[in-house]
Design an enzyme around this catalytic site. Structure first.
Site, PDB file in Angstrom:
ATOM      1  N   LYS A 182      22.687 -10.895   3.270  1.00  0.00           N
ATOM      2  CA  LYS A 182      22.825  -9.545   2.725  1.00  0.00           C
ATOM      3  C   LYS A 182      22.282  -9.442   1.298  1.00  0.00           C
ATOM      4  O   LYS A 182      21.813  -8.395   0.867  1.00  0.00           O
ATOM      5  CB  LYS A 182      24.295  -9.107   2.754  1.00  0.00           C
TER       6      LYS A 182
ATOM      7  N   HIS B 122      37.701  -1.593   8.776  1.00  0.00           N
ATOM      8  CA  HIS B 122      36.257  -1.667   8.517  1.00  0.00           C
ATOM      9  C   HIS B 122      35.426  -1.754   9.782  1.00  0.00           C
ATOM     10  O   HIS B 122      34.293  -2.189   9.745  1.00  0.00           O
ATOM     11  CB  HIS B 122      35.915  -2.834   7.588  1.00  0.00           C
TER      12      HIS B 122
ATOM     13  N   ARG C 184      19.255  -5.481  15.936  1.00  0.00           N
ATOM     14  CA  ARG C 184      19.610  -5.549  17.353  1.00  0.00           C
ATOM     15  C   ARG C 184      19.983  -4.148  17.836  1.00  0.00           C
ATOM     16  O   ARG C 184      20.062  -3.217  17.056  1.00  0.00           O
ATOM     17  CB  ARG C 184      20.818  -6.461  17.525  1.00  0.00           C
TER      18      ARG C 184
END
Lengths: 505, 165, 505, 165
Positions: free
Chosen positions: A121, A240, A297
């Site tokens: 990330k 989340h 994906r």
């Protein structure tokens, strides 16, 4: 249209609804399918549907759906010329992608290098920043000792987020509201990340007020053509993780859509992306948007894009991976109507959304115009702690948002999954909430409006009691009894009612 | 026929009488006269005045699940013998909320703990669940070790509550 | 958007898939539903779904679904404020519409006057001709004696059509290729029309070569707003009844669509139409089009329009009937992708499409993205000669025609209806035909390409034999026997094979 | 186990032997070795080499229906005793093709008819079905009158065939 030879046989390295979805897409295209399964999934729908099936053995994911050498060997043995990873499991594992490609079986996704890059990330954000895609202020550096991280956190200010670099789906993520819990949160996020991803690198970033999670679907071929298929609003989350997604976003304007769509394409361009993909943004109360991450994906919530654009994303993944050029042009894409997806989870919303396990005793789903049920469950199936507790996805579309909400409530009210506790009633309550109806949603929606929500504050409704009593009476082996007619006030018939366990009635 | 249904720590006493397709259900001093039909296994269609209640009922090992107009209730038939059963409710729940794997144990026998302290971490379905101390006290026994499989409802840690609290 | 009070309770005067469709639309809109049923339909899905149900008694249609006084009384008794007639039965019966309206229950359809007008095919054509909508040359006059009709027929020339003025669905229709059978055909058409509609008026018209049946869907409110929702190609017919419909038509051009759409709106305007409706045209080999008739109700094949436009026609019927204005504008309508409907009939395509009766032993339908199954059947249901043998409608949509055909073949291959002979295999064969794939279709397609088609020219495939033998072995009560090992050429194991009944083997 | 299946006037002789989940099916001098599993009632999954055959079988009153890869076959198990049964096939079919109502009768006993003449009209499911003479002949008996209910397979009219034809 250009003619490309499609794959002859595709192995689907996944289970559940997404394996079913992909098998059906392949079958429509005349591609043979191979399902793999763990012993726990012997009777699962994806196994019933596929043309060939191979048992991977032990239900533990690491021994089956995450076992790269085993899956590669199976794919070679059956003569697959491509492997579709679905989402989750090995879908974003660059080693798996590389292993497939090394053995001349096409991994249906971007190159291992791109997966690797987007999986980190911190690196991903750096690239995006360089490419001119806005990112959230934060610390994405290499210093990973706790005291350095605490110092950097103080610079950013509170509230801030601690996030696992390798994370996703809320795992390894902590919100920190004040300095005194910063260190604990960093440690905890590191531990969870280590356990989930084998990597404990974390980063810090500014925590956005009234944040919305809005993502853009893209399709990119191997010849440099990239289009976006508009946005998905995924702000309704618990722990989340998304539970309700919709498109269009109630907050979107044509101008913002154009700007964000361009940014999404720029993000894909910056890394030489191919395959279907999702660029996730955070949008604040003033409609500023920031790149969050890119999922390399097919996304769980891809069906709402399919319903509003008419494009079949799974089929395009297969075409793109076989080398075909995108024949869809940006200008020809039409976003029409409104679509909502609800994720049906085996979990208890009255108890912190804890997963529930058990055996499904009844499964019946509603059907109707523009009702799509992507499911991998069946009556008799055991819901185990081995796999994700998502049972199915219910997707509906309508002419506009209001009708779409009504249709979803109609459909959820007829969605029968018995044997484990599910979030179906909870989803209905969220959709019926005034603020949801107005489109006033943020990622804090559940926390703000449904804290300590209980499914049955009112106790058992009288309808349920009548139904139970009638059912038990029908199925009781005792003789029918003659009606007890007396109107004596002391009759035992008068003494029935409700009382609390352990308390005086 | 008298039946006791337990649902979320409440017990409901109901009586039901049958005459062919007619049922007389009494609950809380009210009698409901209904017509009912099992249209498919477990699917009931119940006529109560001009209302039609549609519901689905299935039986698990111990529990029944009742689906009524989109809501699901998990219910158990219980026997009440003599005095009403007095089930002691745990003040602080130290049972595992989930079946999974014990990944971390923070305490050992004899440790003093404060309310809210993390005692054990259980991982299941790719999430972490924290078992916290429900009150100040002293650890009597830890029932699992790291990497153990733990089942839902099993007692994780035993704690003796401090008397002064 | 204007706010109108919708109906509170709607009685659905129909059965089968269309009753189910309408009940679901009502429920989504918060409208209570009342199902009526004959004794044969006690367990039918529309009865299970509705909020209230009323038994009409005898299964004979005239005693139940066609019994106007009985249905009106039931509707009043339950306090319905509107009645939806579906299609067939009383949907185009002006007396029924009038009876509903007289009792202050809104008939969901156009005014009785308009129904009456459009029910008279001769009067309808005259009005259309006057309004400037092209019609086929023919005789629509009042002289109904056989010799006058024969004279008029000779004037028109051969081939010509004899059609029942009150007809529909091919009943009371005859194609006449030469003068010498003209009189017989007229008599036969009259008799059939009398029996089916209680009226033996017929008309004659020019028979069109290479005809296509292309119809336009319209929506008209009670305030003079009319839109069309593009075309449906319904040329694939057997016995003059549609079995496969698709949209867009493979032969349509944007120019022709605009011209025909305008003509359809003109037709509706000419009679002051309100409600959903269908204007049927015949299109010849040179793309000339002629008005055929207007159906003043929801059409069997309405779902393909819903899938390509995203508009819910059943809901709009309810809104329009409640007095709401059309908020959909012609310019905002988008026709996207391709949709096909296949009608699943209990009939034997190898034997002149004769209806088949029996008990359904198994019913399982395919599910997947953009697969819609409108059905009113269930396992255990008796298929009787009382009602139309249409069991269900399978509708699929895709990005383009080719994909759509592939998806439909995929879905039909997984459509399990056992217990009666159905047309499922036949539908697959039609969809797989090269000329169909090329879009070279006319209303003669079945006659031209599938005359004397047999489902099983090849006999029982070996897969079926293996399956049967395995099934019988599994369910046989005899002991498992030890494998008979000898390789004696005279072994009984060698003597099994196929032979014709009554012939020497 | 020997079994005879009748399908559209053909009889198929098959033999099958079972060893646990393995079946040896012999037909037309070929032996097929398959593995098979009934995954749901009536749903078979049969492994024949590297092919998987999926099929659904149900039993009606007399017939079995077999669904194999989208095609359906109606089959009957028959007993063959001694010599093969010789079922006489009607030259011209005068049985009703459908259950319905007799709406029109065109002939009466003693009438001469020509091949193709309409003898009777049956209405069912809103359609008309014409019963035509299969050959030239003379009407022996009309088995129904107008408005009678007629069932599928019932003989409508009996005709004596002209000898010269």
């Amino acid at each position: 249209m250009e003619w490309i030879i499609l794959f002859k046989k595709v192995l689907i390295a996944n289970r559940g609804e997404i394996a079913v979805r992909i098998i059906k897409a392949c079958q429509e295209m005349g591609i043979k399918t191979v399902a793999v399964y763990s012993e726990a999934d012997e009777n699962a729908p994806h196994v019933q549907l596929a043309d060939e099936t191979v048992n991977l053995g032990d239900p533990t994911p690491i021994e089956s759906y995450l076992n790269i050498p085993k899956i590669i060997k199976v794919a070679q043995d059956v003569g697959a010329d491509a492997v579709h990873p679905g989402y989750g499991f090995l879908a974003e594992n660059p080693d798996f992608a590389k292993s497939c490609n090394d053995k001349k079986m096409k991994f249906i996704g971007p190159s291992p290098k791109v997966i690797s890059l987007m999986g980190d990330k911190i690196a991903a954000k750096k690239i995006m920043e360089k490419a001119g895609v806005p990112v959230i202020p934060g610390y994405h550096g290499v210093k990973q000792d706790n005291s350095s991280l605490v110092e950097e956190g103080k610079k950013i200010g509170f509230p801030l987020l601690v996030k696992a670099a390798a994370g996703g789906g809320g795992k390894g993520m902590r919100i920190v509201h004040s300095e005194d819990v910063l260190k604990d949160s960093i440690e905890s996020a590191k531990r969870e990340s280590k356990s989930a991803f084998g990597n404990d690198t974390v980063f810090l970033e500014k925590y956005i007020d009234k944040p919305r999670h809005i993502e853009f679907q893209i399709l990119a071929d191997e010849h440099g053509n990239i289009i976006h298929l508009f946005e998905r609003e995924c702000s309704i989350q618990r722990r989340h993780q998304k539970i309700i997604e919709e498109t269009p976003s109630p907050v979107m304007t044509p101008e913002l859509r154009e700007k964000m769509g361009k940014a999404a394409i720029k993000a894909a361009e910056a890394v030489g992306y191919s395959n279907a993909g999702t660029v996730e943004f955070m949008v604040d109360g003033n409609l500023n948007f920031y790149f969050m991450e890119m999922n390399t994906r097919l996304q769980v919530e891809h069906p709402i894009t399919e319903m509003t654009t008419g494009v079949d994303l799974a089929k395009w993944q297969l075409r793109i991976a076989s080398g075909m050029k995108l024949t869809l042009k940006q200008k020809d894409l039409i976003q029409r109507g409104h679509a909502i997806e609800c994720r049906i989870y085996a979990e208890n919303p009255s108890n912190g959304f804890l997963p529930s396990i058990g055996t499904l005793t009844k499964v019946e789903s509603p059907t109707g115009p523009n009702v799509r049920n992507d499911t991998g469950i069946y009556a008799g199936m055991k819901i185990t702690p081995y796999y994700d507790p998502m049972l199915a996805k219910l997707i509906v579309s309508s002419e506009n948002r209001e009708e779409c909400i009504n249709k979803m409530i109609w459909a959820l009210s007829r969605y029968v999954v018995l044997g484990v506790t599910t979030n179906v009633s909870f989803l209905k309550k969220v959709l019926s909430h005034d603020e949801f109806k107005k489109g006033n949603i943020t990622t804090h929606f559940i926390d703000n409006h449904f804290k300590d929500w209980m499914s049955t504050k009112e106790g058992l409704p009288v309808e349920a009691l009548i139904a139970l009593a009638v059912y038990d009476s029908m199925h009781s082996k005792t003789q029918e009894i003659v009606r007890y007619k007396e109107s004596d006030p002391h009759s035992p018939w008068k003494h029935v009612g409700r009382w609390r366990m352990g308390a005086d009635s | 026929m008298f039946i006791n249904y337990e649902h979320e720590n409440h017990v409901y006493n109901v009586s039901v009488e049958r005459r062919k397709d007619q049922y007389f259900v009494t609950y809380d001093n009210t009698e409901y006269e209904v017509e009912a039909d099992e249209i498919k296994p477990g699917h009931l269609k119940i006529k109560l005045g001009d209302r039609v209640i549609k519901c689905v009922i299935t039986k698990g090992d111990k529990d029944k699940f009742v689906f009524v107009e989109g809501d699901v209730f998990k219910v158990r038939n219980i026997e009440l013998t003599g005095a009403k059963k007095n089930k002691k409710k745990d003040e602080g729940n130290l049972n595992s909320p989930i079946s999974g794997k014990v990944v971390n144990i923070k305490v050992k026998g004899g440790d003093k703990v404060k309310k809210g302290d993390v005692l054990m971490i259980i991982e299941a379905m790719k999430m972490e669940y924290l078992i916290r101390a429900p009150y100040n006290g002293k650890v009597k026994k830890v029932n699992f070790k790291e990497k153990d499989q733990i089942e839902i409802g099993q007692n994780t840690v035993e704690i003796t509550k401090n008397k002064e609290d």
